[in-house]
Design a protein around this motif. Sequence first.
Motif, short mmCIF file in Angstrom:
data_model
loop_
_atom_site.label_atom_id
_atom_site.label_comp_id
_atom_site.label_asym_id
_atom_site.label_seq_id
_atom_site.Cartn_x
_atom_site.Cartn_y
_atom_site.Cartn_z
N ILE A 100 -1.01 9.34 0.81
CA ILE A 100 -3.24 9.65 1.32
C ILE A 100 -3.21 8.29 1.14
O ILE A 100 -2.64 7.59 0.17
CB ILE A 100 -2.83 10.87 0.72
N MET A 101 -4.06 7.69 2.38
CA MET A 101 -4.31 6.70 1.97
C MET A 101 -6.14 6.56 1.64
O MET A 101 -6.56 5.80 1.37
CB MET A 101 -4.47 5.58 3.67
N GLU B 147 -3.34 2.26 -6.39
CA GLU B 147 -3.19 3.92 -6.67
C GLU B 147 -4.83 3.94 -6.00
O GLU B 147 -5.35 3.37 -5.11
CB GLU B 147 -4.07 3.51 -8.59
N LEU B 148 -4.42 5.19 -5.43
CA LEU B 148 -5.20 5.98 -4.65
C LEU B 148 -6.33 6.46 -5.86
O LEU B 148 -6.63 7.26 -6.91
CB LEU B 148 -4.91 7.78 -4.28
N THR C 276 -11.29 10.28 -2.33
CA THR C 276 -10.30 8.77 -2.96
C THR C 276 -9.77 7.71 -1.52
O THR C 276 -9.89 8.36 -0.60
CB THR C 276 -9.19 9.39 -3.83
N ILE C 277 -9.53 6.07 -2.72
CA ILE C 277 -9.06 5.60 -1.40
C ILE C 277 -7.86 4.45 -1.96
O ILE C 277 -8.13 4.37 -3.10
CB ILE C 277 -9.79 4.50 -0.82
N ARG C 278 -7.29 4.64 -1.33
CA ARG C 278 -5.83 3.94 -1.75
C ARG C 278 -5.93 2.29 -1.70
O ARG C 278 -5.07 1.52 -0.03
CB ARG C 278 -4.44 4.39 -1.84
N CYS C 279 -7.27 1.54 -1.57
CA CYS C 279 -6.80 0.29 -1.38
C CYS C 279 -7.17 -0.95 -2.74
O CYS C 279 -7.26 -0.64 -3.68
CB CYS C 279 -8.29 -0.35 -0.77
#
Lengths: 677, 296
Positions: free
Chosen positions: A574-575, A646-647, A655-658
């Motif tokens: 999940i990104m 991390e998310l 939530t964002i994984r960046c």
Amino acid sequence: MTEPSHPANALELKDLSVAYRVGRRDRAVLRNVNLTIKAGEAYGLVGESGCGKSTVALSVVRYLPRNGSITGGSIALDGKDVMKLDAEALRRARADSVSMVYQDPGKALNPSLRIGRQLTEIFELAGVTGQAAEDKALAMLNRVRISDPASVMQRYPHQLSGGMQQRVAIAMALANDPSMLILDEPTTGLDATVEAEVLDLIGQLRRELSASILFISHNLAVVSNMCDRVGVLYAGMLVEEGSTKDVFNDPRHPYTVALLRCLPRGGQRKDQGRLDTIPGFLPGIGATIVGCAFADRCALATERCRAEPPPLYDPGGGRLSRCHYHDKAQSLPRATPAEIVAAAPKQAPPVLQVEGLNKTYASHGRPLRAVKDVSVSLRAGETLGLVGESGSGKTTFARLLLGLVPPDEGGSIELEGKKLAPRLASRSEEQVKAVQIVFQNPDSALNRSHSIRHILSRALKRLGGLSGKTLDTRLEELVRSVRLTDRHLAVKPRQLSGGLKQRVAIARAFAGEPRIVVCDEPTSALDVSVQAAILNLLADLQSRQDVSYIFISHDLGVVRYLSDKIAVLYLGRIMEFGPSEAVFSGPHHPYTEALLSAVPQLDRTESSRIRLDGEIPSAANPPTGCVFHTRCPRKIGAICETQEPELTEAQPGHTIRCHIPYAELARLQKPKVVEPA
Amino acid sequence: MSATDTPASLPAPSAPDTTRRSPWGEVLHSLFRSGTFLTGLFILLFWVVCALFGQHFVPYDPLESDIINSLTPPAADHWFGTDQLGRDVFSRVIVGSRDILTVAPLATILATLAGTALGLVIGYFRGIVDDIVSRVLEAFMAIPVVIIALLAIVALGTSKITVIVVIGLSFAPIIARTVRSAVLAERELDYVAAAKLRHEGALHTMFVEILPNVIPPILVETTVRLGYAIFAVATLSFMGFGIQPPSPDWGLSISSNYGMIGGGFWWTVLFDALAIASLVIGVNLVADGVHGAFND
């Protein structure tokens, strides 16, 4: 738009009529089609399936199937009458002046020849041999912007991705420097990001080459971005024609008006109103048409429309419309009222709670992580939209939920607070009926040997636990709730149209009062007018029964229309996850940003798009660090390559994984005024 | 689903298209337009009529010997001549179709039933079941029918039943293999997943969901096998393992008369041989027609 370099028309169809012979009768497929493509012009032909688009393309090169014949009219290519060409001249014309690119590049390329061999062959036919031909082939691959063309020459078609194959097909089509290029749904089977690349390529090539283009597509947005002029085909007749801008912004035929209304546009959502639909069906091929072909489905139709076939009126400005009331076309009343019953606010406890779900396949001895550490939650009556390119793990995730494939040890799936067994066989009857699915392809999902009654009764018996009289009563209700009637029960699936089959599939999923229904691309095989009706049906069923959907689609407009939450997947991870509006309006993950920007849109004003380089990496060998770093246009440095982000929660529930902080993403993405999907 | 009325606003879908022929109608339609099939069917029906009613219209009793008129060449009173016991060859050829047309079809039906059940099971379960059973079937297929027949006759004695069982069981693996590959393609379709999502048992999924969809390849394979079965029955009879005297069976007649070809009495063998050939060709034409009709 480029000015024609020489006055002759590249393609001229005059009163073209084509019939297919089926069951000893000639059935008209094209009826007096007049169409002119000027040199250097890109002409788009749109219409729903079965309206004759591809038949136009096949007629131009006289490549109709054996039972097809041109029953009238003429076709002129570069001023030459194609109908009068003998076999040899026709062969020369096909070799020299016309090229076609088809929908499925996998089938257009010879699987047993290397790419280099297939390309050089074309030059050899033109008399160039040996090294010269090879050099030309290499130049051609360069021209379609294939990276490392020398190595591509050595490969077989199956070793290339769909996008690469289509580039090679385009290179082959352009090899003989044709004056006419026919593109028949060239991007239909491709992912949105790849589609955007291929469309960009075609756009660039147009500027470099002199070729005129006939672009055939069911996707109005694609045509609107690619073409100067557009023709709308309905029941084998050209019903409207004009410049792309005019036709899409100021349509003058009720069919065009209705078609444009079926699409969820400008971020429309299910709680803001139903989509409009087109009632009825396209006349069957060879149907006798008295009056206007669209009259039966048109709310504006009068006695005159039913009796008198409308000519092609000229409303001025180089436009044509085959409607007696073309000046009133836009006042077409809605076929489906927009208003809907407002759904109750959702504060229920989560119906679905997924924690740390993993699925690893073995691929040539190496682990392939199809789904990695996915956690989502969903409330009753909500829709979770899953988006991502093919290979991102959307379908695997859905199959894990359904229990069709068991997940790795560890993670958990909870349905209404109770743990779901990983395997379907060990789930209770109650749990089995609670999680159901509507498949993408109803032809595969419905048993072709069984009648609709059998299919639905069996589902009611097994999932609803019903029998005898109660089953019959419920069957009737179920059938009515998906807007089918008793008449549909006696038949086999093949006797129903795609939309009706999908209704049966939906009814089957709802037989046991499910809590969660997975919808795996349920409308991608359907025409837009049918898609609208199915989306309306899904939204209605949801608001009445408080069922939750897991909605998978590559069409972001459709996902946005139906979803409350969105999970963006890339290589099984999940990104980004959050409320639909937050994810779509941004600031969002760079991958989401790229996905949104790849979607061709009817209303797009600015043209700067974010391009993703290359293909989605293999899940068996994912990049180190952030898996997206190899294609990320916003990569910030070494950290992206070494450390997986991390998310993190950007805003409550989003939530964002960046590695880029949320505030920074907001700043970077701000200047772009995007109206996504 | 609740019983609330659906909003009247949704467009009502149109009527189903009942004008289209059903798939089976389509197949029958193209079968009866196929010259290959019709020719084959004509030949086959001719022999079926002979088998059923031949004894009522033949000029002589096929079993009655007439030593005085033995080995007369074909002539007006004995169209195909007589054999060494003076029996009328024409009558024997006509009535001789009876045993082969009982034994071969029954063997084929046995092979189809056993092969279909086996093919469904290994195709549906795949994995270890498939691996083991498929290897056993392959080993079985490697043994010539005649060897199996010899073994069976030693164990069971000579009878029509033995022939049916031997041919039926030795053809079953071939049919099982065809069914298996059809099932492998079929089980990947979503309706099978949908059945699993209803907790249907394996038997239901195999026989109610999948079986109706693999009938076409089964029918094609069955007609092809029938041709081979006729050949096999004739072969076994010729070798003395099958149908027993005094039946006028073709294979048996050839076996008891072929020594006389050297003496110039060709008619005692030729017509039986032609009968076998015509029946096999007829069945194969039918098989070709059926195959074509399903693969149009």
